[in-house]
Design a protein around this motif. Structure first.
Motif, PDB file in Angstrom:
ATOM      1  N   LYS A 280      -3.015  -9.233   7.963  1.00 53.93           N
ATOM      2  CA  LYS A 280      -3.866  -9.246   6.772  1.00 53.93           C
ATOM      3  C   LYS A 280      -5.083 -10.144   6.992  1.00 53.93           C
ATOM      4  O   LYS A 280      -6.198  -9.810   6.564  1.00 53.93           O
ATOM      5  CB  LYS A 280      -3.069  -9.719   5.562  1.00 53.93           C
TER       6      LYS A 280
ATOM      7  N   GLY B  18      -8.978  -9.030   7.033  1.00 52.69           N
ATOM      8  CA  GLY B  18     -10.003  -9.722   6.254  1.00 52.69           C
ATOM      9  C   GLY B  18     -11.194 -10.120   7.094  1.00 52.69           C
ATOM     10  O   GLY B  18     -12.349  -9.940   6.679  1.00 52.69           O
TER      11      GLY B  18
ATOM     12  N   ASP C  76     -11.060  -1.836   5.099  1.00 51.56           N
ATOM     13  CA  ASP C  76     -10.878  -1.262   3.766  1.00 51.56           C
ATOM     14  C   ASP C  76      -9.503  -1.647   3.209  1.00 51.56           C
ATOM     15  O   ASP C  76      -8.494  -1.608   3.913  1.00 51.56           O
ATOM     16  CB  ASP C  76     -10.986   0.274   3.861  1.00 51.56           C
ATOM     17  N   LYS C  77      -9.459  -1.996   1.920  1.00 59.58           N
ATOM     18  CA  LYS C  77      -8.218  -2.440   1.276  1.00 59.58           C
ATOM     19  C   LYS C  77      -7.122  -1.374   1.308  1.00 59.58           C
ATOM     20  O   LYS C  77      -5.938  -1.687   1.211  1.00 59.58           O
ATOM     21  CB  LYS C  77      -8.503  -2.833  -0.181  1.00 59.58           C
TER      22      LYS C  77
ATOM     23  N   TYR D  44      -4.279  -1.959   3.771  1.00 60.69           N
ATOM     24  CA  TYR D  44      -3.270  -2.973   3.471  1.00 60.69           C
ATOM     25  C   TYR D  44      -1.998  -2.327   2.913  1.00 60.69           C
ATOM     26  O   TYR D  44      -0.899  -2.864   3.062  1.00 60.69           O
ATOM     27  CB  TYR D  44      -3.808  -3.983   2.460  1.00 60.69           C
TER      28      TYR D  44
END
Length: 392
Positions: free
Chosen positions: A180, A184, A189-190, A193
């Protein structure tokens, strides 16, 4: 390596190898798999090691689905080959693990890609296997591609494939947090995750048996790999012997590659142990597992020793402190310099020698944690959920 750099590198390589991959696909079409399957498990091999044992456990969870197991790296000892008995196996290790004939590796990427793409609802799983990353760029987008990570070793490389990986599974929460952080830093792109998940490894929980040794029985179990820093354990053993401490050390694994066993006549050296009953006996008769690793995931030997109700004495690296709590269920070496690690290691062993009640207290707490976290039922349920349904 950044995400953009890794992605560019991957695409350039794909262009360069295209002719060989294309030939492989033709061969795969003309020579289809004799035994049809929807599950393809990419493993480096069957050498002794915790990651290989986990791979075998995962394969066992879906044995009834007749998965195809693909080995890709030349073996060093093949000590866990028996764990894959009865599985459909494609052993490419002597064909593709050769830099001088790397075009053959490209060719087999095409062969495997054709077999997978031709299967019904294919699922591809990679367990710490470089060849897995090499094959997935050549698969259809709808193929389910699942990766298992035990260490952060490959993260700078594997980031170039995250758009192709459906699910990324981590054996420790700390590893998942590391990824993670990497995402970052690279402004990923989220949505990516949501593809990350954590599953504990599994072990068999043995019956509890209290042991009363005259001397503190200390064992090291592992490979003679650089990150294990076995020379520090040998130094701890030598210091304990010099101080006439009531402690005896045993080494299980190919440690003769990294230390001179002739300098430690007061220790016992088992070499690689393939007999499971002997290994269980060693666990049962010991008091302490000692590790001085520079980095670790969560080694299976730690889980096994916790299940047997033994004390873990380890360097406080990576995920170890998530399971070994200092002065609660084990002891942590917090020093980072070699001579200080040796000194602190001896001091912690002296603590157990002076207060034998700590062995039982720490051991019982570790065993309870193992029962709650590492059962086979919980493990297989989690992996079947992802492998059979695609749900993360």
């Amino acid at each position: 390596m950044t995400y953009k750099t890794a992605l560019l590198k991957r695409k350039v390589e794909q262009v360069a190898m295209f002719p060989f991959v294309f030939l492989g696909k033709i061969y795969g079409k003309l020579n289809p798999l004799k035994t049809k399957t929807s599950f393809f498990l990419f493993f480096s091999g069957a050498d002794l090691g915790g990651a290989v044992k986990v791979n075998a456990d995962i394969a066992e969870c879906i044995r009834k689905k007749d998965p195809l197991v693909i080995f890709s790296k030349k073996p060093k000892n093949n000590g866990y080959k028996y764990l894959f008995a009865g599985f459909n196996l494609v052993d490419l290790r002597n064909r593709i693990d050769n830099k001088a004939y790397h075009f053959v590796n490209f060719f087999y990427r095409g062969v495997l890609a054709e077999w997978i793409n031709s299967s019904e609802k294919p699922v591809v799983f990679g367990g710490e296997c470089l060849f897995f990353y090499k094959v997935i760029p050549h698969l259809k987008r709808e193929v389910l591609r699942i990766e298992l990570c035990h260490l952060d070793t490959w993260f700078p490389y594997s980031i170039g494939f995250i758009d192709l990986i459906t699910h990324r599974i981590f054996s420790t929460t700390k590893l998942m947090e590391t990824v993670k952080e990497q995402y970052g830093e690279n402004k990923i792109d989220k949505a990516f995750y949501k593809r990350l998940s954590f599953i504990e490894n599994k072990i068999d929980i043995p019956a509890y048996k209290e042991i009363d040794n005259e001397k503190l029985e200390v064992i090291f179990v592992g490979r003679g790999a650089p990150q294990k820093r076995v020379h520090l354990i040998s130094a701890i053993a030598a210091k304990a012997n010099e101080m006439n401490l009531p402690a005896h050390f045993s080494f299980i694994g190919d440690v003769e590659n990294v230390i001179d066993v002739n300098n430690l006549p007061f220790c016992k050296f088992y070499g690689n142990v393939k007999d499971e009953n002997l290994m269980k006996s060693i666990y049962q008769q010991s008091d302490v597992l000692i590790l001085t690793s520079a980095y670790e995931g969560l080694p299976l030997v730690v889980m096994h020793m916790m299940a047997y109700g033994k004390v873990i004495v380890s360097t406080a690296v990576n995920s170890i402190p998530d399971y070994v709590k200092h002065m609660q269920n084990g002891l942590l070496i917090t020093e980072t310099e070699d001579d200080k690690i040796v000194r602190q290691g001896v001091e912690l062993l002296q603590l157990l020698i002076k207060d034998p009640a700590l062995k039982k207290t720490f051991g019982q707490k570790s065993r309870q944690m193992a029962i709650e976290k590492f059962s086979g039922e919980v493990f297989c349920k989690a992996y079947r959920e992802i492998l059979l349904t695609g749900k993360c």
